[in-house]
Enzyme design. Structure first.
Site, PDB file in Angstrom:
ATOM      1  N   CYS A   1     -18.296  -9.196   6.242  1.00 22.73           N
ATOM      2  CA  CYS A   1     -17.563  -9.640   7.439  1.00 22.73           C
ATOM      3  C   CYS A   1     -18.465  -9.832   8.652  1.00 22.73           C
ATOM      4  CB  CYS A   1     -16.441  -8.655   7.756  1.00 22.73           C
ATOM      5  SG  CYS A   1     -15.306  -8.471   6.385  1.00 22.73           S
TER       6      CYS A   1
ATOM      7  N   HIS B   1     -14.352  -9.729  15.031  1.00 22.83           N
ATOM      8  CA  HIS B   1     -13.974  -9.999  13.642  1.00 22.83           C
ATOM      9  C   HIS B   1     -12.509  -9.608  13.470  1.00 22.83           C
ATOM     10  CE1 HIS B   1     -13.574  -9.941   9.405  1.00 22.83           C
ATOM     11  NE2 HIS B   1     -13.651  -8.626   9.279  1.00 22.83           N
TER      12      HIS B   1
ATOM     13  N   ASN C   1      -7.714 -11.232   7.164  1.00 20.95           N
ATOM     14  CA  ASN C   1      -9.166 -11.035   7.254  1.00 20.95           C
ATOM     15  C   ASN C   1      -9.858 -12.087   6.391  1.00 20.95           C
ATOM     16  OD1 ASN C   1     -11.811 -10.154   7.016  1.00 20.95           O
ATOM     17  ND2 ASN C   1     -11.288  -8.005   6.662  1.00 20.95           N
TER      18      ASN C   1
HETATM   19  N1  COA Z   1       2.306  -1.131   1.597  1.00 24.92           N
HETATM   20  C1  COA Z   1       2.923   0.060   1.649  1.00 24.92           C
HETATM   21  N2  COA Z   1       2.277   1.209   1.561  1.00 24.92           N
HETATM   22  C2  COA Z   1       0.941   1.173   1.417  1.00 24.92           C
HETATM   23  C3  COA Z   1       0.232  -0.041   1.345  1.00 24.92           C
HETATM   24  C4  COA Z   1       0.976  -1.241   1.431  1.00 24.92           C
HETATM   25  N3  COA Z   1       0.390  -2.431   1.384  1.00 24.92           N
HETATM   26  N4  COA Z   1      -1.082   0.232   1.202  1.00 24.92           N
HETATM   27  C5  COA Z   1      -1.203   1.561   1.184  1.00 24.92           C
HETATM   28  N5  COA Z   1       0.011   2.129   1.297  1.00 24.92           N
HETATM   29  C6  COA Z   1       0.349   3.548   1.322  1.00 24.92           C
HETATM   30  C7  COA Z   1      -0.687   4.425   0.649  1.00 24.92           C
HETATM   31  O1  COA Z   1      -0.504   4.453  -0.743  1.00 24.92           O
HETATM   32  C8  COA Z   1      -0.433   5.753   1.302  1.00 24.92           C
HETATM   33  O2  COA Z   1       0.690   6.335   0.700  1.00 24.92           O
HETATM   34  P1  COA Z   1       0.783   7.944   0.508  1.00 24.92           P
HETATM   35  O3  COA Z   1       0.762   8.504   1.890  1.00 24.92           O
HETATM   36  O4  COA Z   1       2.073   8.109  -0.210  1.00 24.92           O
HETATM   37  O5  COA Z   1      -0.438   8.311  -0.299  1.00 24.92           O
HETATM   38  C9  COA Z   1      -0.027   5.391   2.735  1.00 24.92           C
HETATM   39  O6  COA Z   1       0.362   3.992   2.677  1.00 24.92           O
HETATM   40  C10 COA Z   1      -1.148   5.550   3.742  1.00 24.92           C
HETATM   41  O7  COA Z   1      -2.327   4.970   3.201  1.00 24.92           O
HETATM   42  P2  COA Z   1      -3.628   4.790   4.050  1.00 24.92           P
HETATM   43  O8  COA Z   1      -4.653   4.086   3.208  1.00 24.92           O
HETATM   44  O9  COA Z   1      -3.998   6.102   4.655  1.00 24.92           O
HETATM   45  O10 COA Z   1      -3.071   3.815   5.187  1.00 24.92           O
HETATM   46  P3  COA Z   1      -3.766   3.338   6.512  1.00 24.92           P
HETATM   47  O11 COA Z   1      -2.953   3.677   7.676  1.00 24.92           O
HETATM   48  O12 COA Z   1      -5.216   3.706   6.535  1.00 24.92           O
HETATM   49  O13 COA Z   1      -3.654   1.760   6.361  1.00 24.92           O
HETATM   50  C11 COA Z   1      -5.127  -0.058   5.820  1.00 24.92           C
HETATM   51  C12 COA Z   1      -4.289   1.096   5.274  1.00 24.92           C
HETATM   52  C13 COA Z   1      -5.845  -0.700   4.647  1.00 24.92           C
HETATM   53  C14 COA Z   1      -4.205  -1.063   6.474  1.00 24.92           C
HETATM   54  C15 COA Z   1      -6.119   0.501   6.864  1.00 24.92           C
HETATM   55  O14 COA Z   1      -6.787   1.625   6.343  1.00 24.92           O
HETATM   56  C16 COA Z   1      -7.143  -0.494   7.282  1.00 24.92           C
HETATM   57  O15 COA Z   1      -6.814  -1.540   7.801  1.00 24.92           O
HETATM   58  N6  COA Z   1      -8.422  -0.164   7.101  1.00 24.92           N
HETATM   59  C17 COA Z   1      -9.494  -1.008   7.498  1.00 24.92           C
HETATM   60  C18 COA Z   1      -9.615  -2.075   6.521  1.00 24.92           C
HETATM   61  C19 COA Z   1     -10.527  -3.137   6.950  1.00 24.92           C
HETATM   62  O16 COA Z   1     -10.415  -3.637   8.031  1.00 24.92           O
HETATM   63  N7  COA Z   1     -11.413  -3.520   6.057  1.00 24.92           N
HETATM   64  C20 COA Z   1     -12.274  -4.577   6.248  1.00 24.92           C
HETATM   65  C21 COA Z   1     -13.369  -4.205   7.156  1.00 24.92           C
HETATM   66  S1  COA Z   1     -14.210  -5.656   7.508  1.00 24.92           S
END
Ligand code: COA
Length: 328
Positions: A113, A252, A282
């Protein structure tokens, strides 16, 4: 000699994948996706539409807007993690040939990214050294090809698209790209990676399916906010430019919450921050030039205005840049 950011162009494929569509594919909801990421929809390339095809369309616009003839472009650099072919030929070579350019220097770089900031620094270095005069840089991604649409933790985030810019030599210091920061740290390699399909792979296969992205989203989120905030504060301090005086903060577009956290830490006003993640998701190395192009096409990006760019991605890689928009 200095390097000036002359023009911008972008392209998104026609097909739109909405959160409602994803609700039918994995256990998720529009509400969850929007609340956690700020994303409503993303564009997906058609079958047979390759990364280079997206890149060509963005590049054609950028070249046209630069006022240059194609024959004046003397280097093409493409940032991509979803190239047409895994090893060769490079996507930049394919783009260059599809554009009908003469046989100029063309190569890809892999910085996920942060790709657009890396290719911006490469263009700047080649121009300042006097080796090249007009460099076409392209961030192009068909991330749908390396996305696992059974993994709700990643498939909600990514989309396809391309953005391109022409960077040209100038003797006018007022037009010059001020500073570009790039960095990488492999300690965090496992946060965001395609673990299969290469020579470090646990599988032998080089097919696309074995190369799906895997991510530890929560940890990635925290490192992203911390690293970006520090890097952007550093570049502003080094260049003695006040955040308040920046016309456009173009981060980004990974997740609205990351953008908001970094923007707040820098005390950016809402009108300074460019946000397009809602429409495109993204798009990795393509996201910054796509966001910049939206701003340009809406009439919001004027000659001489200062842009602050920042990005963070797999590697881990990160970077930032201070760039005045300097069309001819
Ligand atoms: N829909 C519903 N629930 C979801 C889900 C979805 N698409 N994806 C994950 N979950 C659930 C998980 O299974 C977890 O459930 P649990 O509590 O029962 O175990 C819960 O949601 C929380 O998961 P978590 O991974 O802690 O969520 P989060 O708040 O961190 O959000 C992202 C997940 C991916 C949106 C977030 O971590 C994120 O955006 N991270 C950065 C990613 C990024 O930008 N990457 C590229 C960098 S360039």
């Amino acid at each position: 000699m200095y390097a000036a950011f002359r023009s911008i162009g972008a392209y998104v494929p026609e097909r739109i994948l909405t959160n409602a569509d994803l609700e039918k594919m994995v256990d998720t909801s529009d509400e969850w996706i929007y609340k956690r990421t700020g994303i409503k929809e993303r564009h997906i390339a058609a079958e047979g539409e390759h990364t280079s095809d997206l890149g060509v369309k963005a590049a054609e616009l950028a070249i046209e807007r630069s006022g240059l003839d194609k024959s004046e472009i003397d280097m093409v650099v493409c940032a991509t993690i979803s190239p047409d072919y895994f090893t060769m030929p490079s996507t930049a070579t394919l783009i260059s040939t599809k554009l009908g350019l003469p046989p100029v220097t063309a190569f890809d770089i892999s910085a996920a990214c942060t790709g657009f900031i890396y290719i911006l620094s490469i263009a700047k270095a080649f121009i300042e050294s006097g080796m090249k005069k007009n460099v076409l840089i392209i961030g192009a991604e068909k991330l749908s090809a390396i996305t696992d649409y059974t993994d709700r933790g990643t498939c909600i985030l990514f989309g396809d698209g391309a953005g391109a810019a022409v960077i040209s030599a100038t003797e006018n210091k007022d037009e010059a790209i001020v500073e570009v920061h790039t960095a990488a740290d492999g300690t965090y390699a496992d946060l965001l990676m395609t673990p299969n399909g290469g020579t470090g792979s646990v599988h032998d296969s080089l097919d696309a399916e074995s190369s799906f992205m895997q991510m530890k989203g929560n940890e990635t989120f925290k490192v992203a906010v911390r690293t970006l905030t520090k890097d952007v504060k550093d570049i502003l301090a080094e260049t003695k430019i006040e955040a308040d005086s920046i016309e456009h903060f173009i981060p980004h577009q990974a997740n609205y919450r990351i953008i908001k956290a970094v923007g707040d830490a820098l005390k950016m006003r809402e009108d300074q921050v460019v946000v397009t993640v809602e429409k495109y998701g993204n798009t990795s190395g393509a996201s910054i030039p796509m966001a910049m192009n939206d701003l340009y096409e809406a009439g919001g990006l004027k000659k001489g205005e200062m842009m602050l760019l920042d990005a963070f991605g797999g590697g881990l890689t990160w970077g930032s840049a201070l760039v005045p928009f300097s069309p001819k």
